[in-house]
Design a protein around this motif. Structure first.
Motif, mmCIF file in Angstrom:
data_model
loop_
_atom_site.group_PDB
_atom_site.id
_atom_site.type_symbol
_atom_site.label_atom_id
_atom_site.label_comp_id
_atom_site.label_asym_id
_atom_site.label_seq_id
_atom_site.Cartn_x
_atom_site.Cartn_y
_atom_site.Cartn_z
ATOM 1 N N ILE A 16 -12.138 -18.687 8.001
ATOM 2 C CA ILE A 16 -11.983 -19.827 8.907
ATOM 3 C C ILE A 16 -10.605 -19.790 9.561
ATOM 4 N N ASP A 17 -9.594 -19.399 8.806
ATOM 5 C CA ASP A 17 -8.246 -19.279 9.366
ATOM 6 C C ASP A 17 -8.253 -18.272 10.525
ATOM 7 N N GLY A 18 -8.950 -17.181 10.351
ATOM 8 C CA GLY A 18 -9.071 -16.181 11.416
ATOM 9 C C GLY A 18 -9.825 -16.714 12.621
ATOM 10 N N MET A 19 -10.845 -17.519 12.359
ATOM 11 C CA MET A 19 -11.612 -18.112 13.452
ATOM 12 C C MET A 19 -10.746 -19.081 14.257
ATOM 13 N N THR A 25 -6.316 -18.169 20.743
ATOM 14 C CA THR A 25 -5.894 -17.132 21.678
ATOM 15 C C THR A 25 -6.769 -17.087 22.926
ATOM 16 N N ARG A 26 -7.863 -17.821 22.936
ATOM 17 C CA ARG A 26 -8.723 -17.857 24.117
ATOM 18 C C ARG A 26 -7.982 -18.523 25.271
ATOM 19 N N PRO A 27 -8.345 -18.168 26.505
ATOM 20 C CA PRO A 27 -7.691 -18.802 27.662
ATOM 21 C C PRO A 27 -7.851 -20.330 27.675
ATOM 22 N N LEU A 28 -9.011 -20.822 27.292
ATOM 23 C CA LEU A 28 -9.256 -22.263 27.221
ATOM 24 C C LEU A 28 -9.819 -22.600 25.843
ATOM 25 N N PRO A 29 -8.951 -22.755 24.849
ATOM 26 C CA PRO A 29 -9.439 -23.066 23.500
ATOM 27 C C PRO A 29 -10.201 -24.391 23.483
ATOM 28 N N ASP A 30 -11.244 -24.451 22.674
ATOM 29 C CA ASP A 30 -12.060 -25.655 22.537
ATOM 30 C C ASP A 30 -11.451 -26.535 21.443
ATOM 31 N N PRO A 31 -10.842 -27.658 21.820
ATOM 32 C CA PRO A 31 -10.184 -28.504 20.824
ATOM 33 C C PRO A 31 -11.156 -29.066 19.781
ATOM 34 N N ALA A 32 -12.390 -29.330 20.179
ATOM 35 C CA ALA A 32 -13.377 -29.856 19.232
ATOM 36 C C ALA A 32 -13.712 -28.794 18.182
ATOM 37 N N ARG A 33 -13.857 -27.558 18.615
ATOM 38 C CA ARG A 33 -14.158 -26.465 17.663
ATOM 39 C C ARG A 33 -12.980 -26.254 16.717
ATOM 40 N N ILE A 34 -11.777 -26.266 17.251
ATOM 41 C CA ILE A 34 -10.588 -26.081 16.420
ATOM 42 C C ILE A 34 -10.501 -27.199 15.386
ATOM 43 N N SER A 36 -12.932 -29.022 14.181
ATOM 44 C CA SER A 36 -14.009 -28.842 13.198
ATOM 45 C C SER A 36 -13.648 -27.754 12.183
ATOM 46 N N LEU A 37 -13.119 -26.648 12.673
ATOM 47 C CA LEU A 37 -12.730 -25.553 11.780
ATOM 48 C C LEU A 37 -11.614 -25.986 10.834
#
Length: 53
Positions: A16-19, A25-34, A36-37
């Motif tokens: 999960i830390d890697g995810m 590092t994505r151009p537009l990170p998804d704050p909801a996904r982050i 949740s992780l």
């Protein structure tokens, strides 16, 4: 048996830390996904801490 379970929890925690790092590092990170992780990672950390040594 508990040792194998603890190893599995630690492996999942690292995964999960890697995810999270990959998402950041994505151009537009998804704050909801982050978010949740991070919640999943915290739950795993708490479960790891509850395990007997």
């Amino acid at each position: 048996m508990a040792s194998a379970h603890l190893e599995a929890l630690n492996a999942r925690h690292a995964q999960i830390d890697g995810m999270i790092a990959a998402e950041m590092t994505r151009p537009l990170p998804d704050p909801a996904r982050i978010s949740s992780l991070k919640r999943q990672k915290l739950k795993l950390k708490e479960e790891i801490q509850r395990q007997p040594n």
